[in-house]
Scaffold this motif. Sequence first.
Motif, PDB file in Angstrom:
ATOM      1  N   ALA A  15       4.235  -0.533   4.722  1.00 36.69           N
ATOM      2  CA  ALA A  15       3.891   0.897   4.831  1.00 36.69           C
ATOM      3  C   ALA A  15       5.127   1.760   4.580  1.00 36.69           C
ATOM      4  O   ALA A  15       5.044   2.803   3.932  1.00 36.69           O
ATOM      5  N   GLN A  16       6.267   1.300   5.069  1.00 33.63           N
ATOM      6  CA  GLN A  16       7.504   2.069   4.860  1.00 33.63           C
ATOM      7  C   GLN A  16       7.884   2.117   3.382  1.00 33.63           C
ATOM      8  O   GLN A  16       8.520   3.060   2.930  1.00 33.63           O
ATOM      9  N   ARG A  17       7.475   1.064   2.654  1.00 32.54           N
ATOM     10  CA  ARG A  17       7.739   1.055   1.204  1.00 32.54           C
ATOM     11  C   ARG A  17       6.684   1.840   0.435  1.00 32.54           C
ATOM     12  O   ARG A  17       6.789   1.993  -0.772  1.00 32.54           O
ATOM     13  N   GLY A  18       5.646   2.296   1.159  1.00 34.35           N
ATOM     14  CA  GLY A  18       4.625   3.135   0.518  1.00 34.35           C
ATOM     15  C   GLY A  18       3.364   2.412   0.124  1.00 34.35           C
ATOM     16  O   GLY A  18       2.546   2.964  -0.623  1.00 34.35           O
ATOM     17  N   ALA A  20      -0.150   1.649   0.198  1.00 31.49           N
ATOM     18  CA  ALA A  20      -1.283   2.409   0.755  1.00 31.49           C
ATOM     19  C   ALA A  20      -2.200   1.508   1.582  1.00 31.49           C
ATOM     20  O   ALA A  20      -2.747   1.946   2.599  1.00 31.49           O
ATOM     21  N   PHE A  23      -1.435   1.087   5.359  1.00 28.93           N
ATOM     22  CA  PHE A  23      -1.818   2.165   6.278  1.00 28.93           C
ATOM     23  C   PHE A  23      -3.198   1.893   6.875  1.00 28.93           C
ATOM     24  O   PHE A  23      -3.413   2.090   8.075  1.00 28.93           O
TER      25      PHE A  23
ATOM     26  N   ALA B  48      -6.353   6.575   8.196  1.00 32.87           N
ATOM     27  CA  ALA B  48      -5.528   6.033   7.112  1.00 32.87           C
ATOM     28  C   ALA B  48      -5.346   7.061   5.990  1.00 32.87           C
ATOM     29  O   ALA B  48      -4.240   7.240   5.475  1.00 32.87           O
ATOM     30  N   ALA B  51      -3.037   9.868   7.126  1.00 38.95           N
ATOM     31  CA  ALA B  51      -1.645   9.394   7.212  1.00 38.95           C
ATOM     32  C   ALA B  51      -1.020   9.304   5.822  1.00 38.95           C
ATOM     33  O   ALA B  51       0.131   9.714   5.615  1.00 38.95           O
ATOM     34  N   ARG B  52      -1.792   8.779   4.864  1.00 41.54           N
ATOM     35  CA  ARG B  52      -1.276   8.670   3.483  1.00 41.54           C
ATOM     36  C   ARG B  52      -1.007  10.066   2.914  1.00 41.54           C
ATOM     37  O   ARG B  52       0.018  10.305   2.274  1.00 41.54           O
ATOM     38  N   ARG B  55       2.094  11.542   4.437  1.00 44.57           N
ATOM     39  CA  ARG B  55       3.319  10.923   3.908  1.00 44.57           C
ATOM     40  C   ARG B  55       3.622  11.436   2.493  1.00 44.57           C
ATOM     41  O   ARG B  55       4.772  11.695   2.151  1.00 44.57           O
TER      42      ARG B  55
END
Lengths: 190, 140
Positions: A15-18, A20, A23, B48, B51-52, B55
């Motif tokens: 998730a920290q690397r993005g 999706a 998440f 989800a 949150a996306r 971000r």
Amino acid sequence: MRDDADATKRLVLSAQRGDAGAFGELAQLFLRPAYAVALAVVRRPADAEDVAQDALVKALGAIETCREPGRFLPWLLSIVRNEARNWLAKRKHRDVPAEETAEAAGPDDAPLSTRDWLRRALATLNETQREVVLLHDLEGLTHGEIAASLGCSEIMSRQHLFAARRALRTALAPVGVHAEREAETSHVEE
Amino acid sequence: MSKSEERAPVVLRGDDWPSETNEAPVDLSALDPSRDAARWAAMVNQVAQRARALRRARAAPTVTSIALAWARPLLVAAGVLIAATWAIAGVRTRQLAEAPLVPAAITPASTPPAFAVAAWASADEAPETTAILTALGGEP
């Protein structure tokens, strides 16, 4: 699920690397414990759902600030706790306190649902006891996980659970009477 | 049993906790929000997605972030420029302070006669005859 700390760590790093997809998986895994902690603080299930969602969105939206991916659960639950307390403070200014609404309907009024009785019983506990009993008995977290979340020892977590269960039994004693009355009524009707 | 064995502290860990101190769990399933599976799944998906989106919004550059990104190097360049100007000004001031009121270049032999005479007059000097001759281009 939460037993696999490595899997959680991998998901957090993804998730920290993005990624999706990570998440969605994190939301699936951790919305329930977030709800349990929120419910322990705000005490109304509907409000707890809102708080848990908002807190989880906030946490996942700032996932890069989780410096220890291996300790994601305590990090998340501290965010949920803070969010719930802020929410509770705002509610006090604009709304009726939770305990008043929880106790507004007594046993002499219309029959309470099991959910209402549980809410009433949980209101007799302190916040820590509520959090421990909800995380353990509703979410199935281990004492190790609960202790890490609360920043206490496992022994202390067990003591809170013991006290919480005993208090819940005392508070829920009228439910048995209520159930017996229902049974009697239904027997007479037959 | 020895005394030391009798006094050994009892450390309770994990599942060693005696069962007699455990209250039976209370059924809290009525408070479980995921009993309505479809509603719960929708809630999870919504979390989800939000949150996306949050971000993405944080990662996207804003006017403020762009301004801040430009402001830093500009501030550094301005700082360097100010420091250089201040240093040069300091050196020039020192040079001017050290310079004589009557320039050394204005000497009878190397300057036009008018400058030499003006220098003598402003300094209220009475030049010697040889100096006057030198200033006028003659041989002493």
